[in-house]
Scaffold this motif. Sequence first.
Motif, PDB file in Angstrom:
ATOM      1  N   ALA A  63     -73.139 101.967 112.168  1.00 55.33           N
ATOM      2  CA  ALA A  63     -72.625 102.184 113.518  1.00 55.33           C
ATOM      3  C   ALA A  63     -73.433 103.200 114.316  1.00 55.33           C
ATOM      4  N   THR A  64     -73.986 104.207 113.642  1.00 51.92           N
ATOM      5  CA  THR A  64     -74.674 105.297 114.346  1.00 51.92           C
ATOM      6  C   THR A  64     -76.187 105.204 114.269  1.00 51.92           C
ATOM      7  N   ARG A  65     -76.688 104.380 113.332  1.00 49.57           N
ATOM      8  CA  ARG A  65     -78.136 104.268 113.081  1.00 49.57           C
ATOM      9  C   ARG A  65     -78.727 105.614 112.654  1.00 49.57           C
ATOM     10  N   LEU A  66     -77.898 106.410 112.009  1.00 44.98           N
ATOM     11  CA  LEU A  66     -78.304 107.694 111.447  1.00 44.98           C
ATOM     12  C   LEU A  66     -78.030 107.690 109.948  1.00 44.98           C
ATOM     13  N   PRO A  67     -78.736 108.523 109.187  1.00 47.42           N
ATOM     14  CA  PRO A  67     -78.378 108.684 107.776  1.00 47.42           C
ATOM     15  C   PRO A  67     -76.932 109.175 107.690  1.00 47.42           C
ATOM     16  N   ALA A  68     -76.177 108.606 106.784  1.00 49.66           N
ATOM     17  CA  ALA A  68     -74.771 108.968 106.648  1.00 49.66           C
ATOM     18  C   ALA A  68     -74.474 109.428 105.231  1.00 49.66           C
ATOM     19  N   VAL A  69     -73.665 110.458 105.137  1.00 48.73           N
ATOM     20  CA  VAL A  69     -73.204 110.927 103.839  1.00 48.73           C
ATOM     21  C   VAL A  69     -71.680 110.866 103.840  1.00 48.73           C
ATOM     22  N   ALA A  70     -71.147 110.529 102.693  1.00 49.56           N
ATOM     23  CA  ALA A  70     -69.699 110.427 102.564  1.00 49.56           C
ATOM     24  C   ALA A  70     -69.306 110.822 101.159  1.00 49.56           C
ATOM     25  N   ASP A  71     -68.065 111.230 101.032  1.00 45.01           N
ATOM     26  CA  ASP A  71     -67.568 111.468  99.685  1.00 45.01           C
ATOM     27  C   ASP A  71     -66.182 110.877  99.567  1.00 45.01           C
ATOM     28  N   ASP A  72     -65.828 110.563  98.362  1.00 45.77           N
ATOM     29  CA  ASP A  72     -64.444 110.242  98.053  1.00 45.77           C
ATOM     30  C   ASP A  72     -64.097 111.076  96.840  1.00 45.77           C
ATOM     31  N   SER A  73     -62.980 111.725  96.907  1.00 53.03           N
ATOM     32  CA  SER A  73     -62.633 112.653  95.837  1.00 53.03           C
ATOM     33  C   SER A  73     -61.131 112.662  95.633  1.00 53.03           C
ATOM     34  N   GLY A  74     -60.730 113.196  94.506  1.00 50.38           N
ATOM     35  CA  GLY A  74     -59.314 113.269  94.231  1.00 50.38           C
ATOM     36  C   GLY A  74     -59.026 114.008  92.944  1.00 50.38           C
ATOM     37  N   LEU A  75     -57.757 114.099  92.646  1.00 49.63           N
ATOM     38  CA  LEU A  75     -57.284 114.777  91.445  1.00 49.63           C
ATOM     39  C   LEU A  75     -56.890 113.736  90.409  1.00 49.63           C
ATOM     40  N   VAL A  79     -52.186 113.373  81.865  1.00 53.88           N
ATOM     41  CA  VAL A  79     -50.935 112.785  81.394  1.00 53.88           C
ATOM     42  C   VAL A  79     -50.483 111.609  82.269  1.00 53.88           C
ATOM     43  N   LEU A  80     -51.058 111.478  83.455  1.00 49.43           N
ATOM     44  CA  LEU A  80     -50.754 110.350  84.339  1.00 49.43           C
ATOM     45  C   LEU A  80     -51.811 109.259  84.259  1.00 49.43           C
ATOM     46  N   GLY A  81     -52.644 109.333  83.232  1.00 50.78           N
ATOM     47  CA  GLY A  81     -53.663 108.307  83.042  1.00 50.78           C
ATOM     48  C   GLY A  81     -54.744 108.312  84.107  1.00 50.78           C
ATOM     49  N   GLY A  82     -54.984 109.476  84.723  1.00 48.89           N
ATOM     50  CA  GLY A  82     -56.015 109.575  85.757  1.00 48.89           C
ATOM     51  C   GLY A  82     -55.488 109.518  87.175  1.00 48.89           C
ATOM     52  N   ALA A  83     -54.215 109.262  87.360  1.00 40.94           N
ATOM     53  CA  ALA A  83     -53.611 109.289  88.699  1.00 40.94           C
ATOM     54  C   ALA A  83     -53.415 110.760  89.119  1.00 40.94           C
ATOM     55  N   PRO A  84     -53.309 111.020  90.430  1.00 44.50           N
ATOM     56  CA  PRO A  84     -53.358 110.093  91.562  1.00 44.50           C
ATOM     57  C   PRO A  84     -54.728 109.424  91.789  1.00 44.50           C
ATOM     58  N   GLY A  85     -55.830 110.021  91.327  1.00 38.70           N
ATOM     59  CA  GLY A  85     -57.140 109.387  91.458  1.00 38.70           C
ATOM     60  C   GLY A  85     -57.499 109.047  92.882  1.00 38.70           C
ATOM     61  N   ILE A  86     -57.891 107.792  93.097  1.00 37.01           N
ATOM     62  CA  ILE A  86     -58.323 107.381  94.438  1.00 37.01           C
ATOM     63  C   ILE A  86     -57.179 107.387  95.445  1.00 37.01           C
ATOM     64  N   PHE A  87     -55.941 107.526  94.969  1.00 39.98           N
ATOM     65  CA  PHE A  87     -54.790 107.574  95.867  1.00 39.98           C
ATOM     66  C   PHE A  87     -54.346 109.004  96.161  1.00 39.98           C
ATOM     67  N   SER A  88     -55.159 109.988  95.798  1.00 35.65           N
ATOM     68  CA  SER A  88     -54.762 111.390  95.922  1.00 35.65           C
ATOM     69  C   SER A  88     -54.341 111.780  97.335  1.00 35.65           C
ATOM     70  N   ALA A  89     -55.079 111.323  98.335  1.00 33.67           N
ATOM     71  CA  ALA A  89     -54.803 111.735  99.717  1.00 33.67           C
ATOM     72  C   ALA A  89     -53.552 111.084 100.288  1.00 33.67           C
ATOM     73  N   ARG A  90     -53.045 110.056  99.632  1.00 32.25           N
ATOM     74  CA  ARG A  90     -51.842 109.367 100.130  1.00 32.25           C
ATOM     75  C   ARG A  90     -50.816 109.163  99.018  1.00 32.25           C
ATOM     76  N   TRP A  91     -50.783 110.079  98.069  1.00 29.81           N
ATOM     77  CA  TRP A  91     -49.903 109.961  96.912  1.00 29.81           C
ATOM     78  C   TRP A  91     -48.436 109.908  97.320  1.00 29.81           C
ATOM     79  N   ALA A  92     -48.071 110.644  98.345  1.00 29.34           N
ATOM     80  CA  ALA A  92     -46.671 110.670  98.790  1.00 29.34           C
ATOM     81  C   ALA A  92     -46.373 109.589  99.825  1.00 29.34           C
ATOM     82  N   GLY A  93     -47.362 108.773 100.160  1.00 32.73           N
ATOM     83  CA  GLY A  93     -47.131 107.646 101.063  1.00 32.73           C
ATOM     84  C   GLY A  93     -47.805 107.725 102.408  1.00 32.73           C
ATOM     85  N   ARG A  94     -48.106 108.954 102.870  1.00 32.63           N
ATOM     86  CA  ARG A  94     -48.757 109.093 104.179  1.00 32.63           C
ATOM     87  C   ARG A  94     -50.085 109.799 103.983  1.00 32.63           C
ATOM     88  N   HIS A  95     -51.157 109.205 104.447  1.00 31.45           N
ATOM     89  CA  HIS A  95     -52.498 109.735 104.212  1.00 31.45           C
ATOM     90  C   HIS A  95     -52.659 111.133 104.816  1.00 31.45           C
TER      91      HIS A  95
END
Length: 204
Positions: A63-75, A79-95
């Motif tokens: 979209a910008t025609r510029l080099p882009a950097v991004a991250d995705d991270s979580g907790l 004991v939860l088998g790796g959760a919340p994982g990729i759902f960390s930012a919206r674990w309670a339902g709202r991002h």
Amino acid sequence: MHRLVLATRNAHKVTELRSILADAGITAELVGADAFPEVGDVKETGVTFAENALLKARALAAATRLPAVADDSGLCVDVLGGAPGIFSARWAGRHGDDRANLELLLAQLADVSDPHRGAHFACAAALVLPDGTERVTEGRLRGTLRHAPAGAGGFGYDPILQPDGDTRTCAELSPAEKNAISHRGLAFRALAAEIAAMPTSSSR
């Protein structure tokens, strides 16, 4: 000077990554996605941190025609088998509702004893160039989850993760201390050499 666009509208992340890249010797002008209001949010449909980071970086680079950097991270809680994982930012339902996410997780772990409260922060950092070149690096920060939040710094789940070898939570560390050991710091320092090797990009 390179100009990089960071695929997030989270002001905390922009500030943190500016500091991490500066400490790694990258003299880049780092701007958040808010600098390009015409670019919509990217749906994080990947099933791993790396996939989601690449989705966001690819969209911003195109979209910008510029080099882009991004991250995705979580907790990732053992004991939860790796959760919340990729759902960390919206674990309670709202991002992005940090307080609700943290409170829900603590309630779910209320009866879990200290020896079983192991967890780690995970981060995948992606670099995508307008010519299609891509690079992904990853970092982790191991620790133990507290029973109650402590500290006023950081964001997200920082107030409840106590890094291994420390007596404080991530939210009680100074920004410099946190960046030195954090999952995001590790991932983006590993990416720094790739950023440094990029050809100079013209500003838009």
